[in-house]
Design a protein around this motif. Structure first.
Motif, short mmCIF file in Angstrom:
data_model
loop_
_atom_site.label_atom_id
_atom_site.label_comp_id
_atom_site.label_asym_id
_atom_site.label_seq_id
_atom_site.Cartn_x
_atom_site.Cartn_y
_atom_site.Cartn_z
N GLY A 1 8.14 -21.95 -7.19
CA GLY A 1 9.35 -21.63 -7.86
C GLY A 1 8.41 -20.45 -8.19
N ARG A 2 7.46 -19.58 -6.98
CA ARG A 2 7.31 -18.37 -7.23
C ARG A 2 6.90 -17.67 -6.43
N THR A 3 6.92 -16.46 -6.00
CA THR A 3 7.29 -15.49 -5.12
C THR A 3 5.83 -14.84 -4.79
N VAL A 4 5.89 -14.45 -3.01
CA VAL A 4 4.87 -13.13 -2.88
C VAL A 4 5.30 -12.27 -1.79
N PRO A 5 4.96 -11.24 -1.82
CA PRO A 5 5.49 -9.90 -0.99
C PRO A 5 5.43 -10.54 -0.01
N GLY A 6 7.07 -10.02 0.96
CA GLY A 6 7.27 -11.04 2.46
C GLY A 6 7.07 -10.71 3.16
N PRO A 7 6.47 -11.42 4.83
CA PRO A 7 6.76 -10.71 6.14
C PRO A 7 7.52 -10.00 6.35
N GLY A 8 7.94 -8.83 6.18
CA GLY A 8 8.85 -7.61 6.19
C GLY A 8 8.43 -6.68 6.17
N LEU A 9 6.92 -6.68 4.58
CA LEU A 9 6.15 -6.06 4.87
C LEU A 9 5.08 -4.83 5.73
N LEU A 10 4.80 -6.44 6.63
CA LEU A 10 3.35 -6.59 7.14
C LEU A 10 3.77 -5.74 8.27
N ARG A 11 5.01 -5.16 8.63
CA ARG A 11 4.96 -3.70 9.82
C ARG A 11 4.45 -2.34 9.03
N TRP A 12 5.33 -2.82 7.89
CA TRP A 12 5.08 -0.96 7.04
C TRP A 12 3.65 -1.13 6.85
N ALA A 13 3.00 -2.39 6.57
CA ALA A 13 1.63 -2.19 5.28
C ALA A 13 0.34 -1.81 7.23
N GLU A 14 0.90 -2.13 8.40
CA GLU A 14 0.20 -1.60 9.48
C GLU A 14 0.86 -0.08 9.81
N LEU A 15 1.90 0.29 9.47
CA LEU A 15 1.88 1.12 9.46
C LEU A 15 1.45 2.36 8.67
N ALA A 16 0.95 1.65 7.34
CA ALA A 16 0.61 3.23 6.07
C ALA A 16 -1.03 2.49 6.63
N SER A 17 -1.27 1.46 6.69
CA SER A 17 -2.56 1.76 7.47
C SER A 17 -3.04 2.58 8.02
N SER A 18 -2.44 2.24 9.44
CA SER A 18 -2.64 3.76 10.21
C SER A 18 -2.74 4.65 10.43
N THR A 19 -1.38 5.13 9.60
CA THR A 19 -1.25 6.63 9.10
C THR A 19 -1.89 6.92 8.13
N TRP A 20 -3.06 6.47 7.19
CA TRP A 20 -3.98 6.96 6.28
C TRP A 20 -5.21 6.88 6.31
N LYS A 21 -5.37 6.28 6.85
CA LYS A 21 -6.54 5.49 7.39
C LYS A 21 -7.13 6.84 7.76
N LEU A 22 -8.72 7.20 7.72
CA LEU A 22 -9.07 8.64 8.32
C LEU A 22 -10.01 8.43 9.53
N PRO A 23 -10.08 9.35 9.96
CA PRO A 23 -10.73 9.29 11.60
C PRO A 23 -12.54 8.74 11.45
N GLU A 24 -13.17 8.64 12.28
CA GLU A 24 -14.23 8.20 12.16
C GLU A 24 -15.36 9.40 11.56
N SER A 25 -14.76 10.97 12.00
CA SER A 25 -15.15 12.04 11.75
C SER A 25 -15.72 12.19 9.99
N ALA A 26 -13.96 12.34 9.81
CA ALA A 26 -13.82 12.60 8.45
C ALA A 26 -14.72 11.35 7.61
N LEU A 27 -14.55 10.17 7.44
CA LEU A 27 -15.32 9.49 7.00
C LEU A 27 -16.54 9.46 7.06
N SER A 28 -17.34 10.16 7.94
CA SER A 28 -18.09 10.88 7.90
C SER A 28 -18.77 11.34 7.69
N LEU A 29 -18.28 11.75 7.27
CA LEU A 29 -18.20 13.21 6.16
C LEU A 29 -18.34 12.50 4.67
N LEU A 30 -17.68 12.18 4.65
CA LEU A 30 -17.90 11.19 3.33
C LEU A 30 -19.09 10.70 2.52
#
Length: 253
Positions: free
Chosen positions: A64-93
């Motif tokens: 009786g409950r719904t959860v985010p579907g597997p179709g979001l996994l591809r987008w989640a991986e793409l978003a994570s790859s796109t928005w993850k800062l390079p190590e040089s930027a993380l080092s600045l933080l």
């Protein structure tokens, strides 16, 4: 826009709003919960859920409950790859946090009437400001918001300020955004939550647009006038370094 086009846009917006109800605190939802949260008719919610399930964006668990579907996994991986800062930027933080004495560092981008944290360094102070990556905060408050709005038109700033629970906020937010544009940084004290302060500086893209706000946040008791002045200097230098890296939104590859 034709009536059919308007209806299509409305349906898409409803579907997006429904998906937004799933978060870390509510990873699963019943149809009743979705109806209560959206205020939509049950038939509309059932139709939206069915469509989203067909697209793989929602998944029925059978209880009786719904959860985010597997179709979001591809987008989640793409978003994570796109928005993850390079190590040089993380080092600045990390370096910025250490130079500030261990304050929390957050990097925000604007998303309509909100600012979204895309990166953070937690800091080492026992009492610190915690914002999770992906978390949205209102754009009408805080030093980071002043910076993100520093190049915006007045009508845009006033529209954002309309969501604030304060009197005369459109004029005040415009004034603070303009001050940030002139000085190159901004500070705030208790605008959204009493006892919380922040200092922020803008990160630009190659075209000179403000694409992000780099911010230090913590308890107001530590953000004295002297501390804010030092934080501002550190932030402006670090934001300039991030601008040079050109890494917001995955542009530096």
């Amino acid at each position: 826009m034709s009536e059919s086009e308007s209806g299509g846009v409305r349906s898409v917006q409803r579907a997006v709003d429904l998906l937004a109800l799933y978060d870390a605190d509510h990873p699963a939802r019943t149809v009743r919960e979705l109806v209560d949260e959206t205020g939509l008719a049950k038939s509309t919610v059932v139709r939206l859920v069915h469509t989203l399930e067909q697209c793989g964006l929602l998944w029925s668990r059978g209880d009786g409950r719904t959860v985010p579907g597997p179709g979001l996994l591809r987008w989640a991986e793409l978003a994570s790859s796109t928005w993850k800062l390079p190590e040089s930027a993380l080092s600045l933080l990390k370096q910025l946090s250490e130079a500030s004495g261990g304050e929390a560092v957050h990097l925000y981008v604007r998303q309509q009437g909100a600012r979204v944290c895309i990166a953070r360094h937690e800091g080492t102070r026992t009492l610190r400001h915690v914002v999770r990556v992906g978390e949205e905060m209102p754009l009408w408050s805080g030093a980071a918001s002043h910076v993100l709005l520093s190049r915006a038109e007045r009508a845009d700033v006033e529209a954002v300020a309309a969501g604030a629970p304060h009197d005369n906020w459109p004029a005040l937010l415009w004034e603070r955004a303009q001050h940030a544009a002139v000085t190159g940084w901004s500070a705030s004290h208790g605008e959204r939550e009493t006892g919380v302060s922040g200092v922020a500086a803008p990160v630009f893209d190659k075209g000179g647009r403000v694409v992000a706000a780099l911010a230090l946040g913590g308890p107001t008791t530590r953000f004295t006038e002297e501390a804010v002045a030092e934080f501002a200097k550190l932030l402006v230098e670090s934001a300039a370094a991030l601008t040079a890296l050109d890494c917001i939104g995955g542009t530096a590859r």
